[in-house]
Design a protein around this motif. Structure first.
Motif, PDB file in Angstrom:
ATOM      1  N   LEU A  95       0.788  -1.133  -0.101  1.00 17.52           N
ATOM      2  CA  LEU A  95       0.060  -0.037   0.077  1.00 17.52           C
ATOM      3  C   LEU A  95       1.015   0.985  -0.041  1.00 17.52           C
ATOM      4  O   LEU A  95       1.120   1.606   1.052  1.00 17.52           O
ATOM      5  CB  LEU A  95      -0.955   0.079   1.296  1.00 17.52           C
ATOM      6  N   THR A  99      -2.627   5.384  -2.750  1.00 19.49           N
ATOM      7  CA  THR A  99      -2.685   4.663  -4.236  1.00 19.49           C
ATOM      8  C   THR A  99      -3.388   3.410  -3.848  1.00 19.49           C
ATOM      9  O   THR A  99      -3.355   2.792  -2.804  1.00 19.49           O
ATOM     10  CB  THR A  99      -1.387   4.531  -5.190  1.00 19.49           C
ATOM     11  N   PRO A 100      -3.812   2.639  -4.977  1.00 19.34           N
ATOM     12  CA  PRO A 100      -4.413   1.418  -4.574  1.00 19.34           C
ATOM     13  C   PRO A 100      -3.491   0.293  -4.104  1.00 19.34           C
ATOM     14  O   PRO A 100      -2.353   0.365  -4.559  1.00 19.34           O
ATOM     15  CB  PRO A 100      -4.896   0.645  -6.040  1.00 19.34           C
ATOM     16  N   LEU A 101      -4.024  -0.579  -3.414  1.00 17.52           N
ATOM     17  CA  LEU A 101      -3.409  -1.730  -2.980  1.00 17.52           C
ATOM     18  C   LEU A 101      -2.635  -2.773  -4.150  1.00 17.52           C
ATOM     19  O   LEU A 101      -3.488  -2.635  -5.126  1.00 17.52           O
ATOM     20  CB  LEU A 101      -4.151  -2.472  -2.019  1.00 17.52           C
ATOM     21  N   PHE A 103      -0.761  -6.279  -5.418  1.00 15.84           N
ATOM     22  CA  PHE A 103      -0.495  -7.681  -5.057  1.00 15.84           C
ATOM     23  C   PHE A 103       0.313  -8.196  -6.013  1.00 15.84           C
ATOM     24  O   PHE A 103       0.323  -7.936  -7.069  1.00 15.84           O
ATOM     25  CB  PHE A 103      -2.074  -8.193  -5.321  1.00 15.84           C
TER      26      PHE A 103
ATOM     27  N   TYR B  33     -13.594  -1.301  -1.694  1.00 18.74           N
ATOM     28  CA  TYR B  33     -12.892  -1.453  -2.739  1.00 18.74           C
ATOM     29  C   TYR B  33     -13.329  -2.679  -3.590  1.00 18.74           C
ATOM     30  O   TYR B  33     -14.112  -3.589  -2.943  1.00 18.74           O
ATOM     31  CB  TYR B  33     -11.598  -1.719  -2.463  1.00 18.74           C
ATOM     32  N   TYR B  35     -11.977  -5.622  -6.303  1.00 19.45           N
ATOM     33  CA  TYR B  35     -10.880  -5.894  -7.070  1.00 19.45           C
ATOM     34  C   TYR B  35     -11.456  -7.208  -8.071  1.00 19.45           C
ATOM     35  O   TYR B  35     -12.578  -7.610  -7.657  1.00 19.45           O
ATOM     36  CB  TYR B  35     -10.118  -6.660  -6.107  1.00 19.45           C
ATOM     37  N   GLY B  42      -2.872 -12.452  -9.245  1.00 16.85           N
ATOM     38  CA  GLY B  42      -3.030 -11.647  -8.072  1.00 16.85           C
ATOM     39  C   GLY B  42      -4.365 -10.644  -8.236  1.00 16.85           C
ATOM     40  O   GLY B  42      -5.101 -10.891  -9.195  1.00 16.85           O
ATOM     41  N   LEU B  43      -4.576  -9.743  -7.183  1.00 18.75           N
ATOM     42  CA  LEU B  43      -5.698  -8.878  -7.342  1.00 18.75           C
ATOM     43  C   LEU B  43      -5.319  -7.771  -8.028  1.00 18.75           C
ATOM     44  O   LEU B  43      -4.294  -7.170  -7.822  1.00 18.75           O
ATOM     45  CB  LEU B  43      -6.195  -8.907  -6.008  1.00 18.75           C
ATOM     46  N   PHE B  45      -6.790  -4.144  -9.036  1.00 16.34           N
ATOM     47  CA  PHE B  45      -7.852  -2.829  -8.320  1.00 16.34           C
ATOM     48  C   PHE B  45      -8.799  -2.522  -9.380  1.00 16.34           C
ATOM     49  O   PHE B  45      -8.254  -2.591 -10.665  1.00 16.34           O
ATOM     50  CB  PHE B  45      -6.902  -1.845  -7.830  1.00 16.34           C
ATOM     51  N   TYR B  48     -12.544   2.408  -6.079  1.00  9.37           N
ATOM     52  CA  TYR B  48     -12.331   2.736  -4.705  1.00  9.37           C
ATOM     53  C   TYR B  48     -13.495   3.850  -4.248  1.00  9.37           C
ATOM     54  O   TYR B  48     -13.682   4.823  -4.912  1.00  9.37           O
ATOM     55  CB  TYR B  48     -11.046   3.117  -4.567  1.00  9.37           C
ATOM     56  N   ASP B  56     -12.677   6.541  -7.052  1.00  5.87           N
ATOM     57  CA  ASP B  56     -11.532   6.587  -7.866  1.00  5.87           C
ATOM     58  C   ASP B  56     -11.824   5.312  -8.621  1.00  5.87           C
ATOM     59  O   ASP B  56     -11.664   4.062  -8.332  1.00  5.87           O
ATOM     60  CB  ASP B  56     -10.281   6.134  -7.051  1.00  5.87           C
ATOM     61  N   ARG B 100      -6.258   5.946   2.693  1.00  2.38           N
ATOM     62  CA  ARG B 100      -6.296   4.321   2.257  1.00  2.38           C
ATOM     63  C   ARG B 100      -5.242   3.477   3.343  1.00  2.38           C
ATOM     64  O   ARG B 100      -4.754   2.305   2.885  1.00  2.38           O
ATOM     65  CB  ARG B 100      -5.504   3.952   0.657  1.00  2.38           C
ATOM     66  N   GLN B 104      -7.577  -3.404   4.835  1.00  4.84           N
ATOM     67  CA  GLN B 104      -8.707  -3.858   4.122  1.00  4.84           C
ATOM     68  C   GLN B 104      -9.077  -5.057   4.436  1.00  4.84           C
ATOM     69  O   GLN B 104      -8.224  -6.173   4.513  1.00  4.84           O
ATOM     70  CB  GLN B 104      -8.412  -3.564   2.700  1.00  4.84           C
TER      71      GLN B 104
END
Lengths: 113, 115
Positions: A95, A99-101, A103, B33, B35, B42-43, B45, B48, B56, B100, B104
Motif C-alpha cells: 500500500l 494509491t491502490p493496494l 498485490f 474497494y 478487485y 493476483g488481485l 484494483f 475505490y 477513484d 487508504r 482492508q
C-alpha cells in the motif's frame, strides 16, 4: 510504478516445520505499508500480518513473522510450526501512500502431514 | 454484520448479458474497494469509494464496468455486455479510516463465469 514480486509460485512444508515465503517490492514512496494475506479454497482473503514501513521492528503474529529489509525492498513471511490449516495461497501486498493496494501473484503453500 | 458479505457467491451468465454483483461492507467502514482476481493471477484494483467523495475509477478496465455505492454502505458492481474475458472472482473489501492506510478486510468474492 509500484510492483510486488513473489518468486515462488508453489512451496511445500512438513507439518510442524518452518517455511519462509519471499516477497520483493518496488515503490518510490517513502511511507507505505506491507501486508501478507492468506486465501484458502473458500476464497476469503484473510489478513495474516501487517508492517508499517517506518517501523524498523519486524511484525509478528503468533506463529507468523516477517523479515522486513527496507533497503533491499524485501518482505518475507516466516511460518513456524506449520499446521495443516496453513495450506492456502499467500499474497504479499503493498500500500504505497494514497494509491491502490498492489498485490503479488501469490505463492501456493502445501502442508504435508 | 461481522464481516464483508458479497452476493451472489457464484454467477454464470451468457456472453452479452449484464450482471450485478453486490457488496455489503463492515458496518461503519467508510472505504470500499472492488478487485478482480483472474485465474492464476493476483488481485487487480478496479474502483475505490471513500465516504461521499468521488470514487477513484482508475482501475476499471472498460466503460462496460461501473459501480455505485448507495447511502455510503452497500455497493453494486455492474458489468454490461459481459465478455468471456470478464470471467473471474470479484472481491470486495472495506476499511475503516479516511484515506487508504488502514487494513482492508475482504469478502468471500463472487465467481463470475461468462459462457
Amino acid at each position: 510504478a509500484q510492483t510486488v514480486t513473489q518468486s515462488q509460485p508453489e512451496m511445500s512444508v512438513q507439518e510442524a516445520e518452518t517455511v519462509t515465503l519471499s516477497c520483493t517490492y518496488d515503490t518510490s514512496e517513502s511511507d507505505y505499508y506491507l501486508f501478507w494475506y492468506k486465501q484458502p479454497p473458500s476464497r476469503q482473503m484473510i489478513l495474516v500480518i501487517r508492517q508499517e514501513a517506518y517501523k524498523q521492528q519486524n511484525a509478528t503474529e503468533n506463529r507468523f513473522s516477517v523479515n522486513f529489509q527496507k533497503a533491499a525492498k524485501s518482505f518475507s513471511l516466516k511460518i513456524s510450526d506449520s499446521q495443516l490449516g496453513d495450506a492456502a495461497m499467500y499474497f504479499c501486498a503493498l500500500l504505497p501512500g494514497n494509491t491502490p493496494l498492489v498485490f503479488g501473484k501469490g505463492t501456493r503453500l502445501s502442508v504435508i502431514a | 454484520g461481522a464481516g464483508v458479505s458479497q452476493s451472489p457467491s457464484n454467477k454464470v451468465t451468457e456472453k452479452g448479458k449484464d450482471v450485478e454483483l453486490r457488496c455489503d461492507p463492515i458496518s461503519g467502514h467508510t472505504a470500499l474497494y472492488w478487485y478482480r482476481q483472474s485465474l492464476g493471477q493476483g488481485l487487480e484494483f478496479l474502483i475505490y469509494f471513500q465516504g461521499n467523495s468521488a470514487p477513484d475509477k482508475s482501475g476499471l478496465p472498460s466503460d462496460r464496468f461501473s459501480a455505485e455505492r448507495t447511502g455510503g454502505s452497500v455497493s453494486t458492481l455492474t458489468i454490461q455486455r459481459t465478455q468471456q474475458e470478464d470471467s473471474a472472482v470479484y472481491l470486495c473489501a472495506s476499511s475503516s479510516r479516511q484515506g487508504r492506510t488502514d487494513t482492508q478486510y475482504f469478502g468471500p468474492g463472487t465467481r463470475l463465469t461468462v459462457l
